[in-house]
Design an enzyme around this catalytic site. Structure first.
Site, short mmCIF file in Angstrom:
data_model
loop_
_atom_site.label_atom_id
_atom_site.label_comp_id
_atom_site.label_asym_id
_atom_site.label_seq_id
_atom_site.Cartn_x
_atom_site.Cartn_y
_atom_site.Cartn_z
N GLU A 170 -5.87 -0.16 3.07
CA GLU A 170 -4.70 -1.02 3.26
C GLU A 170 -4.92 -2.02 4.40
O GLU A 170 -3.99 -2.34 5.14
CB GLU A 170 -3.43 -0.18 3.52
CG GLU A 170 -3.03 0.66 2.33
CD GLU A 170 -1.61 1.24 2.43
OE1 GLU A 170 -0.96 1.08 3.47
OE2 GLU A 170 -1.16 1.84 1.43
N GLU A 241 -2.51 4.76 -5.06
CA GLU A 241 -1.47 5.60 -4.44
C GLU A 241 -0.15 5.39 -5.15
O GLU A 241 0.55 4.40 -4.92
CB GLU A 241 -1.29 5.27 -2.94
CG GLU A 241 -2.48 5.63 -2.09
CD GLU A 241 -2.20 5.49 -0.59
OE1 GLU A 241 -1.03 5.32 -0.20
OE2 GLU A 241 -3.18 5.55 0.18
#
Ligand code: NAG
Ligand code: NAG
Length: 701
Positions: A170, A241
């Site tokens: 991320e 995710e």
């Protein structure tokens, strides 16, 4: 955050990906993993994969086989885990792969059960993990892990289970804060990773500019709606995710995401060409010791399909298991067929995958969250529930509907098996409150907390002295801290405590104090509940006291910030490692005195207990206590904090998991450190089970 320095960035190696060779007599797929615009390709076959995150250090090696077995039974093909750098390299160059850190053992267990692995090396991982590491030694550690996997033959290119690796995590969230250095870092990280030649693809999540051949992937709850897709038509659409819940902090309620909602968005992602979905988490587990990051409770993603203890959460587990089976039954048309999209109403669509040789599958989507809708599709009528996706096998038989749950709900029950309410069995040791004259490090300023503790302890003492030069009426102390907790002691007595939260970081505290005319000892304990796990420029964040003032009535305020302060890192009990058997005698414990036991700030308690019968999960109910940490047979089961209530007035977490592997049949030692004052006589040992189905096997005929 890692910044990419010029010299360092020049280490660019040639890019090698995967191989797919044409042998004599036609196309022969070699061992290994590659991809095309549709999916990952393993040993020459396109694959539709369901994956589940399980983090090895958040459970015990004894739990791994059954967690993996239940995951497989839930229709999961891949287990995704981060690699926890700070566990493996606690000190530069000193590696630890033992016990819960035994990554190779974890991967071999997955292999033995026939599942694949997605290894998210990071090394920056976030993951609500203490200081998701971000060191300049990223390349060295990444190579270390890749070489370890290679030497054990664990990459799919070697016949092993690892089909994917992730670099970074991320980073897209913080990239802009680093301006042009951000983009060049991403390029460097991708090239560095690819250069390690694993023979399996690399991914970067939430990283739209992931450099070829690294695949950019989606994280979130609705990637079917939010993900613009891979940044090249030759890369598959992947969701790394799919949040089955959300992390939980002290002071907050659990986030409950319904089985229907998870199933809807997973089905939508597949309908829109997605070919890989990883549930984050499939099993969250426990943040043992001091591993959780700022304010996070020790139970991690307890609302996942497998709860904190590895018990099935129904109907979530079973509903997703049926979804996986329904989608897998049409894997051929999905992976080989051509997609057509039809509009069947203002908020209704069909996604059809069809191919003369592999058949047909259709996803009928009803986006209307309020109405049941009748849909005509290929001369058949279907009734779809509100906000639901129906899967039509052979484009005809409705075999699954995301809003229709067939699996019964189960319920977790906590059964007290021992209450530790016999005063005679407890012993207590009270910390001495340090004073200014006893500290060795002294300055004229309030120092930053973590610079002194270096995260070796949660605690830092700030000590000073104050002598009023004229009478001070109604004295009070005013304190500001940039995190997380303060306990104020004046002349050896607790005057007050305060804390921040994940949302309100600055702690402001005004407490009345009683002063004597001479020298007063002011000792303020600053405590942290984990370091941050993410964000730009984490190293610049600061914690600890920023302001200390004494007010005498309304009129007079004396600033103590620039006074002389003496510092002491950690608590005495920590220094002597009081949680371990062999050190118990290093302090003097008080026994057999109920009056001494309750409501003492900064007290250590110990008791011996027998392990509960059976082999189901065990937890401590800490509701009668305040805040602190507890150890069973020398193993920290985490920080507890039951005095920090949710808006509805409950502790965020009352029960704290003791893995069976930490327990013996008898003669177990429990040590509790309590900061604020609590009643250890209310602590109880509990077994945890479910009423209803905990069977991984389908209950349906
Ligand atoms: C799915 O993939 C096909 C083939 O690349 C493409 O034509 C289509 O637009 C894609 N559908 C969606 C919803 O992205
Ligand atoms: C302050 O601490 C010193 C020891 O450092 C002690 O001798 C003294 O009695 C304390 N003063 C008060 C008021 O408690």
């Amino acid at each position: 955050m890692v910044s990419c320095r010029v010299g360092f960035c020049l280490i660019l190696l040639g890019t090698v990906l995967v191989f797919y060779t044409v042998g004599a007599g036609g196309a022969t797929a070699e061992k290994g993993v590659t991809y095309d615009g549709r999916s990952l390709i393993i040993d020459g076959q396109r694959k539709l994969l369901f994956s589940g995150s399980i983090h090895y250090p958040r459970s015990t090696p004894e739990m791994w086989p059954s967690l993996i077995e239940k995951t497989k039974e839930g229709g999961i093909d891949v287990i995704q885990t981060y690699v926890f750098w700070n566990l493996h390299e606690p000190k530069l160059g000193q590696y630890d792969f033992s016990g819960r850190n035994d990554l190779v053992k974890f991967i071999k267990e997955i292999r033995s059960q026939g599942l694949y692995v997605c290894l998210r090396i990071g090394p920056f991982i976030e993951a609500e993990w203490n200081y998701g590491p971000s060191k300049f030694h990223m390349r060295k550690f990444t190579s270390k892990i890749v070489n370890l996997m290679k030497s054990e033959g664990l990459y799919a290119s070697q016949g092993g289970p690892i089909i994917l690796s992730q670099i970074e995590n991320e980073y897209g969230n913080v990239e802009a804060a680093f301006h042009e250095k951000g983009a060049s870092y991403v390029k460097w990280a991708g090239q560095m990773a690819v250069g390690l030649q694993t023979g399996v693809p690399w991914i970067m999540c939430k990283q739209p500019d992931a450099p070829d051949p690294v695949i950019n992937t989606c994280n979130g709850m609705r990637c079917g709606e939010t993900f613009p897709g891979p940044n090249s038509p030759n890369k598959p659409k992947m969701w790394t995710e799919d949040w089955t819940s959300f992390f939980q902090v002290y002071g907050a309620e659990p986030y409950i995401r319904s089985a229907e909602d998870i199933a809807f968005h997973a089905a939508l992602f597949v309908a829109k060409n997605g070919s890989y979905i990883n549930y984050y988490m499939y099993h969250g587990g426990t943040n043992f010791g001091r591993t959780s990051s700022s304010y996070f409770i020790t139970g991690y993603y307890d609302q996942a399909p497998l709860d904190e203890y590895g018990l099935l959460r129904q109907p979530k587990y079973g509903h997703l298991k049926e979804l996986h089976a329904a989608i897998k039954s049409s894997a051929n048309p999905l992976l080989q067929g051509k997609q057509t999209i039809l509009s069947l109403g203002p908020m209704q669509q069909a996604y059809v995958f069809e191919d003369p040789s592999s058949g047909c599958v259709a996803f009928l989507v009803n986006n209307d969250a309020t109405k049941v809708i009748q849909i005509q599709f290929r001369n058949n009528a279907y009734s779809l529930r509100p906000k639901s996706i129906g899967i039509l096998q052979n484009c005809k038989n409705l075999i699954y509907e995301t809003a229709k749950v067939n699996v019964a709900k189960n319920m977790r029950v906590t059964t007290p098996v021992q209450v530790f309410n016999v005063p005679d069995k407890w012993e207590v040791f009270r910390e001495t409150i340090p004073t200014f004259s006893g500290t060795s490090l002294k300055t004229n300023a309030l120092l930053e907390h973590t610079k002194l503790t270096k995260d070796k302890s949660d605690y830092l003492w700030y000590t000073s002295r104050f002598k009023p030069d004229s009478p001070c009426a109604n004295p009070s102390l005013y304190i500001e801290s940039s995190g997380h907790v303060v306990h104020v002691f004046v002349n050896n007595a607790l005057a007050g405590s305060g804390h921040g939260s994940r949302d309100i970081r600055v702690v402001k505290l005004q407490v009345p104090v009683s002063l004597i005319n001479g020298q007063n000892n002011i000792s303020i304990l600053s405590g942290m509940v984990g370091l941050p796990d993410s964000g730009a420029y984490m190293e610049r964040k600061s914690y600890g006291l920023t302001k200390v003032q004494i007010s005498c009535g309304e009129r007079k305020t004396i600033d103590l910030g620039g006074s002389k302060w003496g510092y002491s890192v950690g608590l005495l009990g920590e220094k002597v490692r009081l949680h371990q058997w062999r050190n118990l005698r290093r302090v003097k414990w008080s026994t057999n005195n109920a009056g001494l036991i309750k409501n003492r700030p900064l007290a250590w308690y110990k008791i011996m207990f027998d392990g509960p019968n059976g082999n189901g999960p065990v937890g401590l109910n800490m509701e009668s206590m305040g805040k602190g940490e507890m150890w069973v047979n020398g193993e920290s089961i985490g920080r507890y904090w039951v005095s920090f209530l949710t808006p509805s007035g409950h502790p965020s977490q009352s029960i704290y998991h003791i893995p069976r592997a930490f327990l013996k049949a008898s003669g177990n030692l429990l040590v509790v450190l309590e900061e604020e004052g609590g009643d250890p006589l209310g602590i109880s040992l509990n077994t945890i089970s479910v009423v209803g189905s905990n069977q991984a096997q389908s209950q349906l005929s």
